[in-house]
Design an enzyme around this catalytic site. Structure first.
Site, mmCIF file in Angstrom:
data_model
loop_
_atom_site.group_PDB
_atom_site.id
_atom_site.type_symbol
_atom_site.label_atom_id
_atom_site.label_comp_id
_atom_site.label_asym_id
_atom_site.label_seq_id
_atom_site.Cartn_x
_atom_site.Cartn_y
_atom_site.Cartn_z
ATOM 1 N N ASP A 1 -2.206 -0.943 -2.340
ATOM 2 C CA ASP A 1 -2.118 -1.245 -0.921
ATOM 3 C C ASP A 1 -2.594 0.005 -0.166
ATOM 4 O O ASP A 1 -2.648 1.094 -0.735
ATOM 5 C CB ASP A 1 -0.662 -1.572 -0.578
ATOM 6 C CG ASP A 1 -0.429 -1.650 0.913
ATOM 7 O OD1 ASP A 1 -1.127 -2.436 1.575
ATOM 8 O OD2 ASP A 1 0.437 -0.901 1.425
ATOM 9 N N ASP B 1 -2.060 1.055 3.889
ATOM 10 C CA ASP B 1 -1.142 1.704 4.827
ATOM 11 C C ASP B 1 0.275 1.765 4.250
ATOM 12 O O ASP B 1 0.806 0.757 3.792
ATOM 13 C CB ASP B 1 -1.151 0.963 6.174
ATOM 14 C CG ASP B 1 -1.043 1.930 7.341
ATOM 15 O OD1 ASP B 1 -0.191 2.839 7.288
ATOM 16 O OD2 ASP B 1 -1.825 1.790 8.292
ATOM 17 N N THR C 1 -5.703 -4.987 1.018
ATOM 18 C CA THR C 1 -5.035 -4.868 2.306
ATOM 19 C C THR C 1 -5.012 -6.193 3.062
ATOM 20 O O THR C 1 -5.980 -6.956 3.007
ATOM 21 C CB THR C 1 -5.709 -3.785 3.194
ATOM 22 O OG1 THR C 1 -5.097 -3.802 4.492
ATOM 23 C CG2 THR C 1 -7.207 -4.025 3.346
ATOM 24 N N ASN C 2 -3.916 -6.435 3.762
ATOM 25 C CA ASN C 2 -3.824 -7.642 4.588
ATOM 26 C C ASN C 2 -4.584 -7.510 5.911
ATOM 27 O O ASN C 2 -4.744 -8.485 6.632
ATOM 28 C CB ASN C 2 -2.348 -7.961 4.911
ATOM 29 C CG ASN C 2 -1.751 -8.942 3.915
ATOM 30 O OD1 ASN C 2 -2.377 -9.282 2.913
ATOM 31 N ND2 ASN C 2 -0.552 -9.412 4.202
ATOM 32 N N LEU D 1 8.156 -4.827 -0.255
ATOM 33 C CA LEU D 1 8.662 -5.786 -1.236
ATOM 34 C C LEU D 1 8.183 -7.205 -0.922
ATOM 35 O O LEU D 1 7.749 -7.936 -1.802
ATOM 36 C CB LEU D 1 10.191 -5.735 -1.205
ATOM 37 C CG LEU D 1 10.903 -6.397 -2.366
ATOM 38 C CD1 LEU D 1 10.651 -5.621 -3.651
ATOM 39 C CD2 LEU D 1 12.391 -6.502 -2.089
HETATM 40 MG MG LIG Z 1 1.480 -1.193 3.175
#
Ligand SMILES: [Mg+2]
Length: 252
Positions: A9, A11, A42-43, A209
């Site tokens: 991931d 950030d 990443t989203n 999570l």
């Molecule tokens: Mg993150």
């Protein structure tokens, strides 16, 4: 080292905004030097792969655009997989550039789109919501980049995230979207298939999570939480380290 690939991931895991997390750059480099495939998931739907690659490279991470799996790219790939080529967009310029980058045709809402892709959109209006509703109710396939309720901004604080825009369009179109982003496993599955590794050979690393770790579990990968972002303590028996540097010390 039992993993052939590690998916990070961004950030809260490798950096916080524009600030690199201590020790993350040499730690990722050590994995690469050990022959591990590294990619980034990443989203964030607001930028192109090129943008993320440039940002990570400036920070010192080894990166090329094909190693970045963002939700704009995931949405493009999902539309292509379904043979949908005429796409209307509710989103930021980066999402539209990602579609253009992939050679996808962006059409107006009144020009019979086959799919509607919805991401974070800071220029969202009632008219745009109405247009998206009409297209989806007329049969266009509804793809959401992600359902994050909020989006962290530089200097701290949050703004409404893609999930807020998606929720508005979900409500009026009365249609559930296909969601690309974490916690759904699509981006991770896309990454491992393009890297040519299996889920069992892949470790997913993140700071949340309910998105990173959940997505990794759903994809059938091993997971590892770092405590440099959202979560500040170990949770529910999930393997964890203080940060990426500590994780790589355990792996190598
Ligand atoms: Mg993150």
């Amino acid at each position: 080292m039992s993993f052939r690939a590690v998916l990070f991931d961004l950030d809260g895991t490798l950096h916080r905004g524009n600030e690199v997390i201590d020790g993350a750059v040499p730690a990722v480099q050590r994995l690469v030097d050990a022959g591990v495939r590294v990619a980034y998931v990443t989203n964030n739907s607001t930028q192109t792969r090129q943008f993320f690659s440039d940002k990570l490279s400036r920070m010192g991470f080894l990166c090329t655009p094909d190693l970045v799996y963002g939700t704009a790219y995931g949405a493009v790939r999902e539309a292509a997989k379904r043979g949908l080529t005429r796409i209307a967009v509710v989103g930021e310029p980066g999402l539209k550039e990602s579609l253009a980058e992939a050679g996808t045709e962006i059409v107006d809402f009144d020009d019979r789109p086959e799919a509607v892709i919805v991401g974070l959109c800071r220029t969202f209006t009632y008219d745009l919501m109405k247009s998206a509703m009409a297209a989806i109710r007329s049969g266009a396939f509804f793809i959401a980049t992600n359902e994050d309720a909020t989006f962290p901004i530089e200097g701290g604080g949050f703004i409404p995230g893609a999930g807020s825009v998606v929720a508005a369009i979900k409500t009026c179109s009365q249609t559930e979207p296909f969601v690309v982003g974490k916690p759904n496993p699509n981006l991770i599955q896309l990454a491992i298939s393009e890297l040519g590794v299996s889920a069992a050979e892949t470790l997913v690393v993140g700071d949340r999570l309910d998105t990173d770790i959940e997505a990794g579990i759903r994809a059938g990968c091993a997971v590892h939480l770092v405590l440099t972002g959202v979560e500040s303590e170990a949770l529910d028996g999930v393997p964890f380290s203080a940060d990426v540097a500590a994780l790589v010390d355990k792996l190598l």
